[in-house]
Design a protein around this motif. Structure first.
Motif, PDB file in Angstrom:
ATOM      1  N   LYS A  27       0.866  -1.184   0.000  1.00  0.00           N
ATOM      2  CA  LYS A  27       0.000   0.000   0.000  1.00  0.00           C
ATOM      3  C   LYS A  27       0.898   1.229   0.000  1.00  0.00           C
ATOM      4  N   ARG A  28       0.330   2.361  -0.380  1.00  0.00           N
ATOM      5  CA  ARG A  28       1.064   3.629  -0.309  1.00  0.00           C
ATOM      6  C   ARG A  28       0.180   4.621   0.431  1.00  0.00           C
ATOM      7  N   ASP A  29       0.770   5.428   1.319  1.00  0.00           N
ATOM      8  CA  ASP A  29      -0.058   6.377   2.060  1.00  0.00           C
ATOM      9  C   ASP A  29      -0.009   7.768   1.419  1.00  0.00           C
ATOM     10  N   GLU A  30      -0.654   8.704   2.064  1.00  0.00           N
ATOM     11  CA  GLU A  30      -0.784  10.052   1.485  1.00  0.00           C
ATOM     12  C   GLU A  30       0.557  10.794   1.400  1.00  0.00           C
ATOM     13  N   ASP A  31       1.565  10.342   2.140  1.00  0.00           N
ATOM     14  CA  ASP A  31       2.900  10.958   2.070  1.00  0.00           C
ATOM     15  C   ASP A  31       3.797  10.275   1.044  1.00  0.00           C
ATOM     16  N   GLY A  32       3.231   9.296   0.319  1.00  0.00           N
ATOM     17  CA  GLY A  32       4.042   8.568  -0.661  1.00  0.00           C
ATOM     18  C   GLY A  32       4.886   7.470  -0.041  1.00  0.00           C
ATOM     19  N   TYR A  33       4.638   7.171   1.245  1.00  0.00           N
ATOM     20  CA  TYR A  33       5.383   6.101   1.921  1.00  0.00           C
ATOM     21  C   TYR A  33       4.771   4.747   1.538  1.00  0.00           C
ATOM     22  N   TYR A  34       5.643   3.795   1.274  1.00  0.00           N
ATOM     23  CA  TYR A  34       5.210   2.446   0.893  1.00  0.00           C
ATOM     24  C   TYR A  34       5.165   1.538   2.122  1.00  0.00           C
ATOM     25  N   TRP A  35       4.146   0.701   2.138  1.00  0.00           N
ATOM     26  CA  TRP A  35       3.974  -0.281   3.217  1.00  0.00           C
ATOM     27  C   TRP A  35       3.890  -1.658   2.565  1.00  0.00           C
ATOM     28  N   VAL A  36       4.973  -2.393   2.578  1.00  0.00           N
ATOM     29  CA  VAL A  36       4.980  -3.725   1.968  1.00  0.00           C
ATOM     30  C   VAL A  36       4.274  -4.682   2.918  1.00  0.00           C
ATOM     31  N   ILE A  37       3.289  -5.390   2.397  1.00  0.00           N
ATOM     32  CA  ILE A  37       2.455  -6.257   3.236  1.00  0.00           C
ATOM     33  C   ILE A  37       3.014  -7.681   3.272  1.00  0.00           C
ATOM     34  N   GLY A  38       3.601  -8.100   2.171  1.00  0.00           N
ATOM     35  CA  GLY A  38       4.157  -9.457   2.124  1.00  0.00           C
ATOM     36  C   GLY A  38       3.940 -10.045   0.744  1.00  0.00           C
ATOM     37  N   ARG A  39       4.371 -11.283   0.581  1.00  0.00           N
ATOM     38  CA  ARG A  39       4.199 -11.945  -0.700  1.00  0.00           C
ATOM     39  C   ARG A  39       2.724 -11.989  -1.075  1.00  0.00           C
ATOM     40  N   VAL A  40       2.441 -11.846  -2.356  1.00  0.00           N
ATOM     41  CA  VAL A  40       1.055 -11.943  -2.804  1.00  0.00           C
ATOM     42  C   VAL A  40       0.482 -13.294  -2.393  1.00  0.00           C
ATOM     43  N   ASP A  41       1.360 -14.317  -2.369  1.00  0.00           N
ATOM     44  CA  ASP A  41       0.931 -15.648  -1.920  1.00  0.00           C
ATOM     45  C   ASP A  41       0.508 -15.618  -0.448  1.00  0.00           C
ATOM     46  N   ASP A  42       0.969 -14.582   0.282  1.00  0.00           N
ATOM     47  CA  ASP A  42       0.683 -14.490   1.709  1.00  0.00           C
ATOM     48  C   ASP A  42      -0.457 -13.499   1.979  1.00  0.00           C
ATOM     49  N   VAL A  43      -1.316 -13.292   0.989  1.00  0.00           N
ATOM     50  CA  VAL A  43      -2.499 -12.453   1.172  1.00  0.00           C
ATOM     51  C   VAL A  43      -3.706 -13.381   1.276  1.00  0.00           C
ATOM     52  N   ILE A  44      -4.514 -13.171   2.303  1.00  0.00           N
ATOM     53  CA  ILE A  44      -5.678 -14.038   2.547  1.00  0.00           C
ATOM     54  C   ILE A  44      -6.941 -13.264   2.163  1.00  0.00           C
ATOM     55  N   LYS A  45      -7.758 -13.859   1.331  1.00  0.00           N
ATOM     56  CA  LYS A  45      -9.003 -13.215   0.924  1.00  0.00           C
ATOM     57  C   LYS A  45     -10.144 -13.796   1.765  1.00  0.00           C
ATOM     58  N   VAL A  46     -10.696 -12.972   2.650  1.00  0.00           N
ATOM     59  CA  VAL A  46     -11.773 -13.402   3.550  1.00  0.00           C
ATOM     60  C   VAL A  46     -13.030 -12.609   3.197  1.00  0.00           C
ATOM     61  N   SER A  47     -14.065 -13.316   2.770  1.00  0.00           N
ATOM     62  CA  SER A  47     -15.333 -12.666   2.393  1.00  0.00           C
ATOM     63  C   SER A  47     -15.121 -11.494   1.438  1.00  0.00           C
ATOM     64  N   GLY A  48     -14.190 -11.678   0.489  1.00  0.00           N
ATOM     65  CA  GLY A  48     -13.930 -10.654  -0.514  1.00  0.00           C
ATOM     66  C   GLY A  48     -12.912  -9.610  -0.091  1.00  0.00           C
TER      67      GLY A  48
ATOM     68  N   ARG B 183      -9.177  -8.501   1.126  1.00  0.00           N
ATOM     69  CA  ARG B 183      -7.794  -9.003   1.079  1.00  0.00           C
ATOM     70  C   ARG B 183      -7.069  -8.578   2.353  1.00  0.00           C
ATOM     71  N   LEU B 184      -6.590  -9.567   3.093  1.00  0.00           N
ATOM     72  CA  LEU B 184      -5.868  -9.288   4.344  1.00  0.00           C
ATOM     73  C   LEU B 184      -4.451  -9.820   4.234  1.00  0.00           C
ATOM     74  N   GLY B 185      -3.497  -8.987   4.544  1.00  0.00           N
ATOM     75  CA  GLY B 185      -2.096  -9.429   4.528  1.00  0.00           C
ATOM     76  C   GLY B 185      -1.774 -10.223   5.769  1.00  0.00           C
ATOM     77  N   THR B 186      -1.050 -11.326   5.590  1.00  0.00           N
ATOM     78  CA  THR B 186      -0.622 -12.105   6.769  1.00  0.00           C
ATOM     79  C   THR B 186       0.178 -11.216   7.722  1.00  0.00           C
ATOM     80  N   ALA B 187       0.963 -10.266   7.154  1.00  0.00           N
ATOM     81  CA  ALA B 187       1.789  -9.393   8.001  1.00  0.00           C
ATOM     82  C   ALA B 187       0.925  -8.545   8.930  1.00  0.00           C
ATOM     83  N   GLU B 188      -0.241  -8.088   8.444  1.00  0.00           N
ATOM     84  CA  GLU B 188      -1.133  -7.265   9.286  1.00  0.00           C
ATOM     85  C   GLU B 188      -1.651  -8.064  10.477  1.00  0.00           C
ATOM     86  N   ILE B 189      -2.060  -9.298  10.204  1.00  0.00           N
ATOM     87  CA  ILE B 189      -2.612 -10.144  11.266  1.00  0.00           C
ATOM     88  C   ILE B 189      -1.512 -10.518  12.258  1.00  0.00           C
TER      89      ILE B 189
END
Length: 625
Positions: free
Chosen positions: A496-517, A519-525
């Motif tokens: 993700k990128r925020d309003e200051d242009g800072y990047y937040w890497v969530i993790g491998r796309v393989d490590d993204v979980i789609k729950v009820s539509g 997308r949740l990053g494993t890193a967030e959880i």
């Protein structure tokens, strides 16, 4: 996304090579060629380039076309005519407390001698040499000796299984294997020579094994094939004079197999010229290397972090580096802090998994030591959760040392998203792309996503230190990295990128979980779980669910002294819901003692998933345990 800014002190800014990041970035983005060729001009070239980039056969880009160089000439020879000649290049300490320091002059001599040893075994330009060793000085010497004569080194982490080593020898077709009789890890001997023998016996390629005597245990030495390093280095063949082979900028330097969190390892190929410019520039600016610094990258030379920021980057910058053979918490959890104090380390660069592991033991261990020599801290390998970031910043850095949170890959060769010491920081964000690197975040259709939305992280322009191909598999290189968004390099990471242009890497796309539509990053959880005072480490995976598509399953390692209870499971579930949102509440919380990780510290979530589903986990050659 955490929005609090941690501003660098005036003292940090005054010392920094780059005091105005925005100014540098604007000029580098406006004219990447001028930026990179300007940095290249700070290095030695036997012949200058005719052209900065050749993009006629994209994505097989070439840089500094027509130039001649040798990375080891810049790592070693250039220092012999300066004040660096007698400067310490490396301080080495073993787990047992043995110490050694090597000057630039002595390192040049040892590398030249071993280069001549390799030549005596018929190793020549373009030949592949596999290096399978512990974290000893001879490992660095072996890498540099290969590069000096134009051979391509393939370093395999000392601790991989017979199967993993054999697979890499076969893929690279190495005739020479360099190893140790053993290495030390947590007071135990890892039997490297035994594993090397088994791998070589299975291989149709290896006809020479050179073995460093490290632990002095009994090992099988096959007559005619196996030779002791120390004996070879005493022979007349090991002359201390060996000129660096003059190479084309695009001649291969090394191949390195990626850690394989997503399956079969790939041999990433890097070259002398562009890789040299990228590692030199990025280390100089991001970790602000100065002549008097003592710098410690606590990785292993067997990974890209070690290649770029233990071996090549520091030597190109004429730095003094620390190498420690052993575990961070052996024999006690303050081993690292005692090293920082003992040697006056100014810069410490390590992985979130190590930070979280040491954080488990509390503040008392680091507070036993004087860590005031530290000026900068760094993080690498995976997104660092804000809780660990703050502990690292406050407890280890005394709230005075900016954290260089770096995102990059084996494939990129150098830092790609990273702050510099003069840049304001947000815990959990690597801030912005390195100057001259153009990046974006795209949805599956190739459209840029809005700020705060998650998407696929891409790199929009070629850069000098990028991989040139996957060794022996050009088609896989094109398909995996360049086919989803033509002309853009697909990182495989979600961000993700925020309003200051800072990047937040969530993790491998393989490590993204789609729950009820959603997308949740494993890193967030995982970050939410680790922010609970009872949790030391955590991993999250998605499991098939009839209604939601996926349900979240989590694995938790508790802080020492905390008892696992059903009440705590419920508390952690509610805590994640509060921190991330109700949609992120885990369906399952399981308490465990350890997580499956690669040797570079990445959690192998596919192994957890396969185990939970009762399936074959596939290639686990890179698994740490």
């Amino acid at each position: 996304m955490t929005q609090k800014l941690y501003n660098p002190s005036q003292k940090v800014i005054e010392k920094a090579h780059i005091k105005d990041w925005n100014k540098l970035n604007e000029s580098a983005q406006a004219d990447p060629e001028q930026f990179w060729t300007g940095m290249a001009d700070e290095l030695h070239w036997h012949k200058k380039w005719d052209k900065y980039i050749d993009d006629t056969n994209a994505p097989f880009y070439k840089f500094f076309v027509g130039a001649q160089t040798n990375i080891t000439y810049n790592c070693l020879d250039v220092h012999l005519t300066t004040a660096n000649r007698n400067k310490i290049a490396y301080i080495w300490e073993s787990e047992q407390g043995e110490t050694k320091s090597v000057s630039y002059f002595a390192l040049h001599r040892e590398v030249s001698k071993f280069s001549n040893v390799l030549k005596s075994f018929g190793v020549k330009k373009g030949d592949r040499v596999t290096i399978y060793m512990g974290r000893v000085m001879e490992q660095v010497i072996a890498m540099l000796a290969c590069a000096r004569i134009g051979a391509v080194h393939s370093v395999v982490y000392g601790g991989f299984s017979t199967e993993a080593l054999h697979e890499r020898i076969e893929n690279s077709q190495s005739k020479v294997l360099i190893t140790c009789d053993g290495s030390y890890q947590r007071g135990k001997v890892v039997e490297l020579k035994k594993i090397a023998n088994e791998a070589a016996d299975r291989s149709g390629y290896v006809d020479t094994i050179i073995c460093v005597q490290r632990v002095k245990n009994e090992v099988e030495m096959v007559a005619g094939r196996d030779h002791w390093y120390h004996k070879l280095m005493e022979m007349p063949i090991a002359s201390s004079k060996c000129e660096a082979e003059i190479l084309d900028a695009e001649d291969p330097l090394f191949m390195l197999y990626t850690s394989g969190t997503t399956g079969k390892p790939k041999a990433i190929l890097h070259t002398h010229g562009g890789y040299m410019v990228g590692t030199y520039t990025s280390l100089k600016y991001v970790f602000d290397i100065h002549d008097e610094d003592r710098y410690w990258c606590a990785a292993d030379p067997g990974w890209i972090t070690g290649h770029s920021y233990i071996v090549y980057g520091p030597l190109l910058n004429g730095a003094t580096s620390m190498i420690y053979e052993g575990a961070p918490n052996f024999p006690y959890p303050d081993r690292w802090w005692s090293i920082v104090e003992k040697y006056g380390i100014n810069i410490l660069y390590t992985a979130p998994t190590a930070i979280r592991g040491l954080m488990r033991y509390g503040d008392a261990w680091p507070r036993r030591h004087d860590l005031s020599s530290l000026r900068l801290l760094g993080s690498v390998g995976e997104p660092i959760n804000p809780e660990a970031w703050r502990w690292y910043y406050e407890t280890i850095g005394n709230s005075e040392c900016p954290i260089m949170d770096t995102w990059w890959q084996t494939e990129t060769g150098m830092f790609m998203i990273t702050p510099m010491p003069s840049v304001p920081l947000k815990p959990g964000s690597g801030t912005r792309p390195f100057p001259g690197i153009l990046m974006d975040i795209l949805d599956d259709d190739g459209n840029p996503v809005a700020n705060g939305e998650e998407g696929n992280l891409v790199i929009k322009n070629p850069w000098p230190s990028m991989m040139r191909t996957i060794y022996g598999d050009d088609e896989r290189y094109k398909t995996q990295y360049w086919s989803k968004y033509p002309g853009y390099y697909l990182t495989g990471d979600s961000a993700k990128r925020d309003e200051d242009g800072y990047y937040w890497v969530i993790g491998r796309v393989d490590d993204v979980i789609k729950v009820s539509g959603y997308r949740l990053g494993t890193a967030e959880i995982e970050s939410a779980l680790v922010s609970h005072p009872s949790v030391a480490e955590a991993a999250a995976i998605g499991m098939p669910h009839e209604l939601k598509g996926n349900a979240i399953y989590t694995y938790v390692i508790l802080v020492n002294g905390v008892n696992p209870t059903e009440e705590l499971k419920l508390e952690l579930t509610q805590h994640v819901g509060k921190e991330v949102g109700p949609i992120a509440k885990p369906q399952s919380v399981e308490f465990i003692d350890s997580l499956p990780k690669t040797r570079s510290g990445k959690i192998m979530r596919r192994v957890l998933k396969a185990k939970a589903l009762g399936e074959d986990p596939g290639n686990i050659s890179t698994l740490d345990d």
